[in-house]
Design a protein around this motif. Structure first.
Motif, mmCIF file in Angstrom:
data_model
loop_
_atom_site.group_PDB
_atom_site.id
_atom_site.type_symbol
_atom_site.label_atom_id
_atom_site.label_comp_id
_atom_site.label_asym_id
_atom_site.label_seq_id
_atom_site.Cartn_x
_atom_site.Cartn_y
_atom_site.Cartn_z
ATOM 1 N N SER A 189 -5.537 12.346 -3.528
ATOM 2 C CA SER A 189 -5.108 11.031 -4.018
ATOM 3 C C SER A 189 -4.710 10.109 -2.867
ATOM 4 O O SER A 189 -5.061 8.925 -2.863
ATOM 5 C CB SER A 189 -3.937 11.194 -4.985
ATOM 6 O OG SER A 189 -3.399 9.954 -5.338
ATOM 7 N N LEU A 190 -3.982 10.648 -1.892
ATOM 8 C CA LEU A 190 -3.578 9.833 -0.740
ATOM 9 C C LEU A 190 -4.785 9.321 0.032
ATOM 10 O O LEU A 190 -4.835 8.149 0.418
ATOM 11 C CB LEU A 190 -2.679 10.642 0.191
ATOM 12 C CG LEU A 190 -1.229 10.775 -0.217
ATOM 13 C CD1 LEU A 190 -0.500 11.735 0.725
ATOM 14 C CD2 LEU A 190 -0.543 9.432 -0.231
ATOM 15 N N GLY A 245 0.813 -1.212 0.000
ATOM 16 C CA GLY A 245 0.000 0.000 0.000
ATOM 17 C C GLY A 245 0.843 1.258 0.000
ATOM 18 O O GLY A 245 0.517 2.232 -0.683
ATOM 19 N N ASP A 291 -6.612 6.716 -2.204
ATOM 20 C CA ASP A 291 -5.830 5.475 -2.286
ATOM 21 C C ASP A 291 -5.900 4.692 -0.981
ATOM 22 O O ASP A 291 -6.050 3.471 -0.977
ATOM 23 C CB ASP A 291 -4.367 5.772 -2.613
ATOM 24 C CG ASP A 291 -4.125 6.045 -4.079
ATOM 25 O OD1 ASP A 291 -5.026 5.762 -4.901
ATOM 26 O OD2 ASP A 291 -3.027 6.538 -4.408
ATOM 27 N N GLY A 292 -5.788 5.391 0.132
ATOM 28 C CA GLY A 292 -5.855 4.719 1.436
ATOM 29 C C GLY A 292 -7.202 4.054 1.655
ATOM 30 O O GLY A 292 -7.279 2.910 2.107
ATOM 31 N N ASP A 324 2.507 1.652 -3.499
ATOM 32 C CA ASP A 324 1.464 2.022 -4.456
ATOM 33 C C ASP A 324 1.028 3.468 -4.251
ATOM 34 O O ASP A 324 0.911 4.236 -5.209
ATOM 35 C CB ASP A 324 0.267 1.084 -4.326
ATOM 36 C CG ASP A 324 -0.851 1.434 -5.290
ATOM 37 O OD1 ASP A 324 -0.603 1.383 -6.507
ATOM 38 O OD2 ASP A 324 -1.950 1.771 -4.821
ATOM 39 N N GLY A 325 0.804 3.851 -3.017
ATOM 40 C CA GLY A 325 0.375 5.216 -2.723
ATOM 41 C C GLY A 325 1.420 6.249 -3.093
ATOM 42 O O GLY A 325 1.097 7.303 -3.641
ATOM 43 N N THR A 344 0.647 8.834 -6.190
ATOM 44 C CA THR A 344 0.589 10.234 -5.770
ATOM 45 C C THR A 344 1.675 11.044 -6.453
ATOM 46 O O THR A 344 1.433 12.170 -6.916
ATOM 47 C CB THR A 344 0.705 10.351 -4.247
ATOM 48 O OG1 THR A 344 -0.361 9.606 -3.661
ATOM 49 C CG2 THR A 344 0.626 11.792 -3.790
#
Length: 66
Positions: free
Chosen positions: A42-43, A10, A46-47, A13-14, A18
């Protein structure tokens, strides 16, 4: 310790997505606030997405175990 691989996956990917979004906004010569807002959004997205996906995958694994 069972979540370490998910945290690494994660996190990487984040960071990559980002960075790509912020770089694209900066490359488009937008004001300095726009990439910051887009990056923060985006963060958060994504989370949330990674958390829900992980939960649903675990639920599917538990359901198929029975």
């Amino acid at each position: 310790m069972g979540y370490l691989s998910e945290v690494i996956y994660g996190g990487v990917d984040g960071i990559i997505t980002t960075f790509a979004i912020v770089s694209g906004a900066a490359g488009a010569n937008m004001s300095s606030r726009v990439p910051m807002v887009i990056g923060a959004s985006s963060l958060i997205a994504d989370g949330f997405s990674m958390g829900v996906s992980s939960y649903l995958a675990e639920q599917a694994r538990v359901d198929n175990k029975n």
